[in-house]
Design a protein around this motif. Structure first.
Motif, PDB file in Angstrom:
ATOM      1  N   PHE A  22      34.600  29.866  31.397  1.00 25.67           N
ATOM      2  CA  PHE A  22      34.281  30.578  32.957  1.00 25.67           C
ATOM      3  C   PHE A  22      33.504  31.648  32.400  1.00 25.67           C
ATOM      4  O   PHE A  22      33.993  32.585  31.755  1.00 25.67           O
ATOM      5  N   GLU A  23      32.375  31.855  33.197  1.00 26.21           N
ATOM      6  CA  GLU A  23      31.384  33.194  32.805  1.00 26.21           C
ATOM      7  C   GLU A  23      30.853  33.654  34.290  1.00 26.21           C
ATOM      8  O   GLU A  23      30.436  32.881  35.168  1.00 26.21           O
ATOM      9  N   SER A  24      30.687  34.937  34.238  1.00 26.68           N
ATOM     10  CA  SER A  24      29.623  35.314  35.324  1.00 26.68           C
ATOM     11  C   SER A  24      29.346  36.741  35.039  1.00 26.68           C
ATOM     12  O   SER A  24      29.773  37.554  34.287  1.00 26.68           O
ATOM     13  N   ASN A  25      27.892  37.058  35.448  1.00 26.04           N
ATOM     14  CA  ASN A  25      27.379  38.236  34.962  1.00 26.04           C
ATOM     15  C   ASN A  25      27.455  39.273  36.233  1.00 26.04           C
ATOM     16  O   ASN A  25      26.695  40.195  36.154  1.00 26.04           O
ATOM     17  N   GLU A  26      28.030  38.925  37.320  1.00 25.58           N
ATOM     18  CA  GLU A  26      27.983  39.598  38.630  1.00 25.58           C
ATOM     19  C   GLU A  26      28.722  40.925  38.478  1.00 25.58           C
ATOM     20  O   GLU A  26      30.164  40.712  38.040  1.00 25.58           O
ATOM     21  N   THR A  27      28.280  42.133  38.479  1.00 22.33           N
ATOM     22  CA  THR A  27      28.946  43.236  38.219  1.00 22.33           C
ATOM     23  C   THR A  27      29.529  43.964  39.411  1.00 22.33           C
ATOM     24  O   THR A  27      30.428  44.878  39.149  1.00 22.33           O
ATOM     25  N   ASP A  28      29.258  43.347  40.460  1.00 24.48           N
ATOM     26  CA  ASP A  28      29.968  44.093  41.707  1.00 24.48           C
ATOM     27  C   ASP A  28      30.670  42.961  42.548  1.00 24.48           C
ATOM     28  O   ASP A  28      30.774  43.182  43.745  1.00 24.48           O
ATOM     29  N   THR A  29      31.189  42.032  41.962  1.00 22.55           N
ATOM     30  CA  THR A  29      31.862  40.777  42.960  1.00 22.55           C
ATOM     31  C   THR A  29      33.223  40.790  42.353  1.00 22.55           C
ATOM     32  O   THR A  29      33.412  40.645  40.979  1.00 22.55           O
ATOM     33  N   LYS A  30      34.172  40.525  43.293  1.00 21.12           N
ATOM     34  CA  LYS A  30      35.488  40.128  42.876  1.00 21.12           C
ATOM     35  C   LYS A  30      35.695  38.644  43.153  1.00 21.12           C
ATOM     36  O   LYS A  30      35.297  37.980  43.836  1.00 21.12           O
ATOM     37  N   THR A  31      36.228  38.194  41.903  1.00 20.67           N
ATOM     38  CA  THR A  31      36.400  36.714  41.645  1.00 20.67           C
ATOM     39  C   THR A  31      38.056  36.404  41.718  1.00 20.67           C
ATOM     40  O   THR A  31      38.892  37.155  41.096  1.00 20.67           O
ATOM     41  N   ASN A  32      38.347  35.547  42.408  1.00 19.56           N
ATOM     42  CA  ASN A  32      39.739  35.188  42.486  1.00 19.56           C
ATOM     43  C   ASN A  32      39.764  33.501  42.308  1.00 19.56           C
ATOM     44  O   ASN A  32      39.031  32.654  43.053  1.00 19.56           O
ATOM     45  N   LEU A  33      40.529  33.293  41.283  1.00 22.86           N
ATOM     46  CA  LEU A  33      40.876  31.929  40.958  1.00 22.86           C
ATOM     47  C   LEU A  33      42.017  31.221  40.787  1.00 22.86           C
ATOM     48  O   LEU A  33      42.922  31.954  40.191  1.00 22.86           O
ATOM     49  N   PRO A  34      42.385  30.464  41.959  1.00 28.96           N
ATOM     50  CA  PRO A  34      43.718  29.781  41.953  1.00 28.96           C
ATOM     51  C   PRO A  34      44.254  28.972  40.993  1.00 28.96           C
ATOM     52  O   PRO A  34      43.504  28.228  40.370  1.00 28.96           O
ATOM     53  N   PHE A  35      45.273  29.041  40.355  1.00 31.34           N
ATOM     54  CA  PHE A  35      46.061  28.114  39.433  1.00 31.34           C
ATOM     55  C   PHE A  35      47.373  27.836  39.686  1.00 31.34           C
ATOM     56  O   PHE A  35      48.180  28.446  40.160  1.00 31.34           O
ATOM     57  N   PHE A  36      47.368  26.335  39.789  1.00 32.43           N
ATOM     58  CA  PHE A  36      48.607  25.626  40.022  1.00 32.43           C
ATOM     59  C   PHE A  36      49.264  24.855  38.932  1.00 32.43           C
ATOM     60  O   PHE A  36      48.486  24.734  37.874  1.00 32.43           O
ATOM     61  N   ALA A  37      50.513  24.530  39.099  1.00 28.39           N
ATOM     62  CA  ALA A  37      51.334  23.693  37.830  1.00 28.39           C
ATOM     63  C   ALA A  37      50.281  22.526  37.590  1.00 28.39           C
ATOM     64  O   ALA A  37      49.998  21.726  38.439  1.00 28.39           O
TER      65      ALA A  37
END
Length: 258
Positions: A22-37
């Motif tokens: 997983f990659e992103s070059n956005e320097t001013d963005t908040k990323t939220n990634l949900p993880f489930f069982a």
């Protein structure tokens, strides 16, 4: 966000299920990634200038770590650019290769920097010096291959076989029959399965059922919720809703309309 599923050498099987970047070059963005069982622990390396946090615990994660079975829903939060490399591992890998008690890190992690060995120090240094994701995947793959070569004869063949039977049946199988097929009594099967995976067989099968239903809902591969319920082996709709909410914090309807 850029996502890649990386092909890997067969030498990593049957310990590694998948490798993801997983990659992103956005320097001013908040990323939220949900993880489930999902039934699978993993190894993660990340480069995140502002840190990687796991909610709802608001825990800052080490750069290289093993995570156990995710049972309660969590969310990874990152502010700014990032690169994450995830090796999704088969459940028995924690005990066999890393000598970690799987149950001890359910909904938790193990900081690999605590492993004060020359090999570990060399890998950590090499990972920090080369920011190419493919080079990093190769380094981590080599690390795991060496562990496999040293410890490949340590894993429990009966539990390995049982896990594959449960996965093949998408969790919809008789666990009593599975125990018989791997020549274990019910009690011995449960004890050894828990020791190797951190879960009881019934828990693992339920997670696999849930994951298949989650995939079906995510890609909208159903005509009605009833189809999802019975295709995934749930007793009825209320049972499905209860299980789904326990793993996601949401009802299926809330998940679909999010």
């Amino acid at each position: 966000m850029k996502f890649q599923n990386i092909e890997f050498d067969k030498a990593l099987s049957p310990f590694v299920k998948s490798i993801m970047v997983f990659e992103s070059n956005e320097t001013d963005t908040k990323t939220n990634l949900p993880f489930f069982a999902d039934g699978f622990p993993g190894l993660m390396y990340h480069e995140t200038p502002n840190g990687l946090y796991v909610n709802p615990h608001r825990k800052r994660m080490p750069q290289l770590f093993i995570y156990g079975q995710t049972i309660e829903p969590i969310e990874i939060e990152i502010f700014g650019s990032y690169q994450m490399i995830v090796f999704q591992l088969y459940p028995f890998t924690l005990n066999t290769l890393f000598k970690i008690d799987p149950k001890s890190i359910n909904d938790n992690c193990y900081d690999l920097s605590l492993e004060i060995t020359q090999v570990q120090n060399n890998i950590s240094s090499a990972l920090s010096l080369d920011n190419n994701p493919y080079s990093r995947v190769k380094l981590l793959s080599s690390y795991i291959e060496k562990l496999i070569e040293a410890k490949k004869n340590n894993f429990d063949n009966a539990i390995f076989s049982a896990i594959n039977k449960i996965l093949a049946a998408k969790g919809k199988c008789s666990l009593v029959e599975t125990a018989k097929e791997v020549h274990l009594t019910k009690r011995t099967f449960e004890r050894r399965f828990l020791s190797e995976t951190g879960l009881l067989p019934k828990q693992f099968a339920k997670i696999i059922q849930f994951q298949n239903s989650l995939t079906q809902l995510s890609v909208k591969d159903f005509a009605s919720l009833t189809d999802v319920v019975y295709e995934n082996g749930f007793a009825d709709q209320s049972h499905f809703i209860r299980v789904f909410k326990s793993f996601t914090g949401k009802t299926p309807k809330q998940f679909i309309t999010k």
